[in-house]
Motif scaffolding. Structure first.
Motif, short mmCIF file in Angstrom:
data_model
loop_
_atom_site.label_atom_id
_atom_site.label_comp_id
_atom_site.label_asym_id
_atom_site.label_seq_id
_atom_site.Cartn_x
_atom_site.Cartn_y
_atom_site.Cartn_z
N ARG A 1 0.67 -1.08 0.07
CA ARG A 1 0.02 -0.01 0.08
C ARG A 1 1.03 1.29 0.09
N ALA A 2 2.17 1.32 0.87
CA ALA A 2 2.84 2.36 0.98
C ALA A 2 3.72 2.66 -0.48
N ARG A 3 3.91 1.55 -1.20
CA ARG A 3 4.64 1.75 -2.21
C ARG A 3 3.66 2.21 -3.35
N MET A 4 2.38 1.90 -3.35
CA MET A 4 1.25 2.31 -4.35
C MET A 4 1.26 3.90 -4.33
N MET A 5 1.18 4.38 -2.86
CA MET A 5 1.29 5.85 -2.72
C MET A 5 2.33 6.63 -2.96
N PHE A 6 3.63 6.03 -2.87
CA PHE A 6 4.98 6.64 -3.15
C PHE A 6 4.82 6.79 -5.06
N LYS A 7 4.45 5.69 -5.68
CA LYS A 7 4.47 5.76 -7.09
C LYS A 7 3.41 6.78 -7.56
N TYR A 8 2.43 6.68 -6.89
CA TYR A 8 1.07 7.78 -7.50
C TYR A 8 1.72 9.04 -7.25
N ALA A 9 2.37 9.31 -6.03
CA ALA A 9 2.87 10.84 -5.89
C ALA A 9 4.16 11.05 -6.83
N GLU B 1 12.15 11.04 -10.41
CA GLU B 1 13.17 9.97 -10.88
C GLU B 1 12.72 8.59 -11.32
N VAL B 2 13.53 7.96 -11.92
CA VAL B 2 13.25 6.64 -12.61
C VAL B 2 13.56 5.65 -11.12
N ASP B 3 12.94 4.75 -11.01
CA ASP B 3 13.13 3.43 -10.34
C ASP B 3 14.61 3.17 -10.25
N ASP B 4 15.20 2.79 -9.20
CA ASP B 4 16.63 2.38 -8.89
C ASP B 4 17.93 3.48 -9.48
N PHE B 5 17.20 4.86 -9.24
CA PHE B 5 18.00 5.88 -9.62
C PHE B 5 19.20 5.84 -8.56
N LEU B 6 19.24 5.38 -7.59
CA LEU B 6 20.31 5.41 -6.63
C LEU B 6 20.99 4.05 -6.49
N GLY B 7 20.88 3.09 -7.39
CA GLY B 7 21.26 1.88 -7.45
C GLY B 7 22.94 1.76 -7.46
N GLU B 8 23.18 2.56 -8.51
CA GLU B 8 24.64 2.69 -8.73
C GLU B 8 25.53 3.19 -7.54
N THR C 1 18.92 6.14 -15.27
CA THR C 1 17.95 7.04 -15.92
C THR C 1 17.93 6.92 -17.43
N ALA C 2 19.08 6.70 -17.98
CA ALA C 2 19.24 7.17 -19.39
C ALA C 2 18.51 6.23 -20.41
N VAL C 3 18.25 4.99 -19.85
CA VAL C 3 17.65 4.04 -20.56
C VAL C 3 16.14 3.79 -20.13
N GLY C 4 15.70 4.63 -19.39
CA GLY C 4 14.31 4.46 -18.71
C GLY C 4 13.35 5.43 -19.64
N PRO C 5 12.14 5.70 -19.26
CA PRO C 5 10.99 6.50 -19.91
C PRO C 5 11.74 7.89 -20.25
N LEU C 6 11.27 8.41 -21.45
CA LEU C 6 11.69 9.27 -21.93
C LEU C 6 11.62 10.71 -21.10
N ARG C 7 10.26 11.26 -20.69
CA ARG C 7 10.09 12.32 -20.09
C ARG C 7 10.91 12.70 -18.80
N PRO C 8 10.71 11.55 -18.00
CA PRO C 8 11.86 11.98 -16.62
C PRO C 8 13.29 12.19 -17.12
N ALA C 9 13.77 11.42 -17.97
CA ALA C 9 15.15 11.29 -18.40
C ALA C 9 15.42 12.97 -18.99
N LEU C 10 14.47 13.46 -19.59
CA LEU C 10 14.80 14.72 -20.40
C LEU C 10 14.54 15.67 -19.43
N GLY C 11 13.68 15.62 -18.31
CA GLY C 11 13.57 16.59 -17.28
C GLY C 11 14.69 16.55 -16.43
N LEU C 12 15.20 15.25 -15.97
CA LEU C 12 16.72 15.44 -15.34
C LEU C 12 17.64 15.85 -15.94
#
Length: 416
Positions: free
Chosen positions: A141-149, A180-187, A365-376
């Motif tokens: 439930r928490a994860r769904m809220m985070f993603k929706y926000a 951001e995209v998911d796993d943005f801090l993984g590296e 993020t470079a290989v993720g969705p286009l709009r977030p990547a362009l914004g970042l």
């Protein structure tokens, strides 16, 4: 970076973030005793002299609050303008030590944490919990809220012994960042992970423990947490996860197991202060405000190891500055083949070079969705000084990769 702590406990996470270079604005917990321990140590033992601490880090306000009282705490926290919120909602309902594993009121506090974060909307948040929380209904439930926000989520189970503490404490760490995209801090987290685990001997010194001549080196006593765990432990390894019962000497109720040495009952056991240092706290951390010894032990067991919090804090700060870890990144194989079919010679080298530059700036993020990547890319600090043409070329490279990616999905070369 301005930080608000939720479920702050005795200050392990806050102290680690201060050492990373952040500023604690306010700390909340339902326990007056935990806040008293937090207050007694976090500022007193922060880096630098007393006056420099007050000037640089400020004195966080301690608030006794039931964080499930959302209509009271959310407006209050909104006024703090936090850059980051951190918290470890109570984990007993998710713990593998809880045989009933029924999610109750304490599990609901995970949803309360999510509601607070998504209402206040700091740029970043960090949530800590036991690994089993990842498969709980409350976290779903928490994860769904985070993603929706609009938060991108990095969800990793980290072992504190690879991040500067001498305990093999494994915890689910969820870091969120708006836009951001998911796993943005993984590296960043992978780059911060040491190749070698911190051991008990690293923290307590070469003289700690006793050698029984069985080839295992020096040994010590660690009160088992249950099951088939043995009490005989090697100082050349990290300690198991510390619990409130670990620190109490209960050898009179222990039945020897395979792996225990003769004379196990006489093995040295770490003192409470030594257990505190194993968890990553500095020598002299004062828990006397907790009241009883059992309360002191439980606060230590519940604490986030400060070195782990420090490492996470440094990763978040690096991300906020647009810094990427200096690690090799593979060029996407499908994009390489796609480019080779369309470009030759210098043009091919230019397109590859542009996308490698984008990878260096944005990482996964470079290989993720286009709009977030362009914004970042638009907001990236490193692009403030580049020419408009260079910036346009980098954006074109992102769009070209996305064109390739969609085409590869449609033709079956790739699958989502």
């Amino acid at each position: 970076m301005r930080v608000v702590e939720l479920f702050c406990g005795a200050g392990g996470a806050g102290f680690g973030l201060i050492r990373a270079g952040m500023r604690i604005e306010q700390a909340y917990d339902v326990s007056e005793q935990a806040l008293a321990v937090h207050r007694a140590n976090v500022i007193r033992l922060a880096p630098g002299s007393f006056m420099s601490k007050l000037f640089r880090y400020g004195v966080p306000t301690m608030q006794v609050r039931d964080l499930s009282a959302l209509t009271r705490v959310i407006p209050e926290m909104t006024e703090l303008h936090a850059d980051l919120m951190i918290g470890g909602p109570p984990c007993q309902d998710f713990s593998s030590a809880n045989q009933k594993r029924k999610e109750g009121d304490r599990a609901d506090l995970t949803a309360a944490f999510a509601l607070i974060v998504t209402s206040v909307r700091p740029q970043y948040f960090v949530m800590e919990n036991v690994p089993d929380a990842a498969v709980s209904d409350a976290y779903a439930r928490a994860r769904m809220m985070f993603k929706y926000a609009g938060y991108g989520l990095t969800e990793h189970v980290l072992d504190a012994s690879f991040y500067g503490a001498a305990t093999a404490r494994r915890r689910l760490i969820v870091v969120g960042c708006l836009g951001e995209v998911d796993d943005f801090l993984g590296e960043h987290l992978t780059a911060a992970r040491s190749d070698h685990r911190v051991t008990v001997a690293d923290v307590l010194g070469a003289d700690f423990g006793e050698d029984h001549g069985d080839g295992r080196g020096k040994l010590y006593w660690f009160q088992p947490n249950g099951g088939e765990s043995t009490g005989t432990r090697r100082v050349c390894e990290p300690s198991p996860t510390i619990t409130g019962k670990t620190i109490v000497n209960r050898r009179n109720k222990y039945k020897p197991k395979k792996g225990d040495v003769p004379g196990w009952s006489d093995l040295v056991q770490p003192t409470p202060d030594q257990f505190s240092r194993i968890q990553g706290f500095p020598a002299g951390w004062d828990r006397s405000a907790a009241g009883s010894p059992s309360a002191m032990n439980q606060m230590l067991a519940n604490s986030v190891p400060p070195p782990l919090a420090e490492a996470i804090g440094k990763c978040v700060l690096a991300h906020s500055r647009g810094e990427r870890p200096d690690i090799p990144r593979e060029f996407p194989w499908y994009y390489d083949e796609w480019l080779r079919e369309r470009y030759k010679g210098t043009a091919l080298r230019d397109q590859r070079s542009l996308f490698r530059a984008v990878q260096g700036l944005l990482g996964p993020t470079a290989v993720g969705p286009l709009r977030p990547a362009l914004g970042l890319l638009d907001r990236h600090p490193a692009l403030a000084k580049v020419s408009p043409q260079r910036k346009a070329n980098l954006k074109s490279s992102l769009r070209l990769h996305r064109e390739c990616y969609v085409e590869c999905l449609l033709t079956g070369v790739l699958r989502e």
